[in-house]
Scaffold this active site. Structure first.
Site, PDB file in Angstrom:
ATOM      1  CG  ASP A 262      -1.870  -1.024   1.394  1.00 27.70           C
ATOM      2  OD1 ASP A 262      -2.115  -1.700   0.380  1.00 27.70           O
ATOM      3  OD2 ASP A 262      -2.419  -1.202   2.505  1.00 27.70           O
ATOM      4  CB  ILE A 263       0.788   4.410  -1.922  1.00 29.92           C
ATOM      5  CG1 ILE A 263       0.993   3.833  -3.323  1.00 29.92           C
ATOM      6  CG2 ILE A 263       1.447   5.794  -1.811  1.00 29.92           C
ATOM      7  CD1 ILE A 263       0.398   4.658  -4.426  1.00 29.92           C
TER       8      ILE A 263
ATOM      9  CE  LYS B 287      -0.833 -23.421  -7.315  1.00 33.01           C
ATOM     10  NZ  LYS B 287       0.242 -24.180  -7.987  1.00 33.01           N
TER      11      LYS B 287
ATOM     12  CE  LYS C 173       5.418 -17.976  -8.567  1.00 29.20           C
ATOM     13  NZ  LYS C 173       6.657 -18.699  -8.771  1.00 29.20           N
TER      14      LYS C 173
ATOM     15  CB  THR D 191       3.730 -16.298   0.985  1.00 26.43           C
ATOM     16  OG1 THR D 191       2.416 -16.442   1.497  1.00 26.43           O
ATOM     17  CG2 THR D 191       4.714 -16.185   2.126  1.00 26.43           C
TER      18      THR D 191
ATOM     19  CB  CYS E   1     -24.605   3.775  24.617  1.00 28.62           C
ATOM     20  SG  CYS E   1     -23.963   5.457  24.521  1.00 28.62           S
TER      21      CYS E   1
ATOM     22  CD  GLN F 131     -28.914   8.330  24.224  1.00 18.97           C
ATOM     23  OE1 GLN F 131     -29.199   8.376  23.032  1.00 18.97           O
ATOM     24  NE2 GLN F 131     -27.824   8.887  24.728  1.00 18.97           N
TER      25      GLN F 131
ATOM     26  CG  HIS G  98     -20.193   2.103  25.050  1.00 20.01           C
ATOM     27  ND1 HIS G  98     -20.961   1.514  24.074  1.00 20.01           N
ATOM     28  CD2 HIS G  98     -20.330   3.441  24.885  1.00 20.01           C
ATOM     29  CE1 HIS G  98     -21.531   2.448  23.330  1.00 20.01           C
ATOM     30  NE2 HIS G  98     -21.163   3.626  23.811  1.00 20.01           N
TER      31      HIS G  98
ATOM     32  CD  GLU H  63     -20.072  -1.921  24.515  1.00 20.16           C
ATOM     33  OE1 GLU H  63     -20.655  -1.799  25.613  1.00 20.16           O
ATOM     34  OE2 GLU H  63     -20.291  -1.163  23.549  1.00 20.16           O
TER      35      GLU H  63
HETATM   36  N1  GLN Z   1     -26.392   8.696  19.667  1.00 15.60           N
HETATM   37  C1  GLN Z   1     -26.393   8.662  21.094  1.00 15.60           C
HETATM   38  C2  GLN Z   1     -25.592   9.796  21.701  1.00 15.60           C
HETATM   39  O1  GLN Z   1     -24.779  10.396  21.036  1.00 15.60           O
HETATM   40  C3  GLN Z   1     -25.878   7.328  21.609  1.00 15.60           C
HETATM   41  C4  GLN Z   1     -24.427   7.100  21.349  1.00 15.60           C
HETATM   42  C5  GLN Z   1     -24.009   5.673  21.526  1.00 15.60           C
HETATM   43  O2  GLN Z   1     -24.826   4.770  21.594  1.00 15.60           O
HETATM   44  N2  GLN Z   1     -22.718   5.429  21.572  1.00 15.60           N
HETATM   45  O3  GLN Z   1     -25.735  10.101  22.851  1.00 15.60           O
END
Ligand code: GLN
Length: 535
Positions: free
Chosen positions: A147-148, A187, A189, A191, A381, A385, A507, A509
């Site tokens: 990649d350039i 193959k 090649k 690599t 998040c 809401q 979040h 997660e």
């Molecule tokens: N769009 C919403 C906000 O900005 C939720 C953002 C999100 O889920 N990460 O508050």
């Protein structure tokens, strides 16, 4: 300090990040302190402004850096807590170089890719070495050799090896060995050509990680070793794993990759103790139970858009000896077909984060379905809401309730912008980002799950729960179980008298780990198992 640079050849999406992270797992289990970096050659300053269609999930760190999802793998596969130092893009490099040029720092010299851009890249590696405690720094270079835009990064790591000494640096190249069905052959090649391309710019790989769908037989590995100037044992087979990405470190251990790395870098470390890790992987691969969890989102057809959520469900599932079967539902399908059709057979409903109004009404219907039918619900998040809007409309009777993100003229803006966000014009890095403290109310579900009254979680949002409606919500039975320490922001809501209905503004997660699942994910999977009548 020792350094490992990971490059990729032939095609993208080879799992370079997973290879780097898996090596991190093995080295950490050998007692080494590992730090991982991702250098991305694109010109965006960070992936925060990119569409999930382009880039998958944006992974958020403690300090609020919005980063590439590979940093999620790094944090999940090792115990490192990363920061904005660990994800460098060309955009950041050029931003710094141009600022210096405007300030006159270059004293009238012509500003060039070599040495000014390459020095900036090398400085970042030194900065990580200085500021983050570690024995080994693994740096993955995004993109594919050839990649350039990747060239300045490759030139920088070539120089870096020269600067710190070859005994302290390994170049590891991840490449593809395609199987040509008509010929019935693997193959080599592509690599060979990819390695030749690297050598052209002065980098001779020390180790090749060969991605393949089939066994890479000894004969093939010998051929690659011969043409690429490597020892045979430095040509490592990295076949597709059968069940789970968490098998990757075990697969690479079988090939003795970590022994080779330690030997080449002169590291004297004991063999890794893989018992606990193997035990986790076994629970992922051979679970006793299965539960069906619906994820109602906007990007469900994309593999990577909700990556950390899917991984967190895997971690929580493993803890409960359960496979989480994901039912990915497009929120717009719920708008057209109704919630019942898609949700009647699921054991839990999760609404992930998101931006923009497409599909929001379908998500609201899903939250309503979960609340009214006692199906375990977890909102994250945007999901919180959505749950707030649903409760306002259907329990508090506030008709037309909405978020001002979707309806700026809503008569009941139960989700809205804080004043400080109203003036913000820049899109990049301007949300409420990173780790913030939340105080939990005693006796609530959240308190019970976390087992603590103060928690820290990572955030990435602009809009907030509107405090003007707080009393009305509470009067109608919504429990606000988590707030900012000054009690001005609502961080967690829940509904009592429901088996499991919890939604969080942050979040979670981003903090779930294989052998340490996040408590709310864990509680959600447990509730889903109860719903399925399996426990
Ligand atoms: N769009 C919403 C906000 O900005 C939720 C953002 C999100 O889920 N990460 O508050």
């Amino acid at each position: 300090m020792k350094y490992i640079f990971v490059t990729g050849g032939v095609v993208s999406s080879l799992g370079k990040g997973l290879a780097a992270a898996s090596l991190g797992t093995l080295l950490e289990l050998r007692g080494q302190k590992v730090v991982l970096n991702k250098f991305d050659p694109y010109l965006n300053v960070d992936p925060g402004t990119m569409s999930p269609f382009q880039h998958g999930e944006v992974y958020v760190l403690d300090d609020g850096a919005e980063t590439d999802l590979d940093l999620g793998h790094y944090e999940r596969f090792t115990s490192c807590r990363l920061s904005k130092l660990n994800n460098l893009t060309s955009g950041q490099v050029y931003e710094t170089v141009l600022k210096k040029e405007r300030r006159g720092d270059y004293l009238g010299k012509t500003v060039q890719v070599i040495p000014h851009v390459t020095n900036e890249i090398k400085n970042r590696i030194h900065e990580v070495a200085r500021k983050m405690e570690g024995d080994i720094i693994i740096t993955e270079i995004g993109g594919t050799v050839g990649d350039i835009e990747g060239l300045p990064f490759l030139e920088a790591i070539r120089q870096f090896r020269h600067d710190v000494g070859p005994e302290n640096v390994i170049f590891m190249h991840v490449t593809l060995i395609p199987f040509i069905k008509a010929a019935g052959e693997l193959k080599t090649k592509p690599t060979q050509q990819s390695v030749a391309k690297l050598r052209e710019i002065g980098i001779a790989p020390d180790i090749l990680i060969c991605r393949a769908e089939h066994d890479v037989e000894l004969e093939v590995r010998e051929k690659i070793a011969m043409f690429c100037n490597l020892e045979r044992r430095a040509v490592i087979e990295f076949r597709d794993v059968d069940h789970s990405i968490y098998e990757c470190p075990l697969a690479l251990r079988n090939q003795r990759l970590d022994d080779l790395v330690c030997e080449k870098l002169g590291i004297d470390a004991p063999d890794p103790n893989l018992d606990a890790y193997r035990d986790f992987v076994n629970r992922v691969i051979h679970p006793t139970n299965t539960c069906r969890i619906a994820v109602v989102g906007k990007y469900i057809e994309l593999q990577d858009a909700y990556k950390s959520i899917y991984e967190s469900l895997t971690h929580a599932g493993a803890q409960h000896d359960t496979a989480v079967k994901l039912i990915r539902i497009d929120a717009e399908d719920i708008e057209s077909d109704g919630a019942e059709k898609h949700l009647k057979n699921v054991d839990g409903i999760l609404i992930p984060g998101g931006f923009g109004d497409r599909g929001t009404e379908g998500k609201i219907l899903s939250a309503q379905y979960a609340r009214e039918n006692s199906v375990p619900f977890f909102g994250i998040c945007l999901g919180m809401q959505i749950a707030t809007i649903e409760f306002a409309r259907n329990v508090c009777g506030l008709e037309g309730s909405n978020s001002t993100e979707f309806d700026p003229n809503s008569p009941h803006p139960v989700i809205c912008l804080l004043e400080e966000q109203q003036e913000v014009e820049d899109k990049g890095g301007s949300m409420r980002l990173g780790t913030w403290v939340t105080d939990l109310k005693e006796g609530t579900k959240a308190h019970q799950l976390y087992g603590e009254t103060t928690i820290s979680e990572r955030h990435r949002h602009r809009f907030e729960f509107n405090q003007n409606y707080r009393e009305q919500f509470e009067k109608n039975g919504l429990v606000i179980s988590g707030t900012s320490p000054d009690n001005t922001l609502t961080e967690i809501i829940e509904i009592p008298n429901h088996p499991f209905y919890i939604a969080v503004q942050f979040h979670p997660e981003f903090l779930s780990r294989p052998n340490a699942p996040h408590p709310v994910f864990s509680g959600f999977v447990e509730a889903s198992l109860k719903h399925a009548k399996l426990i």
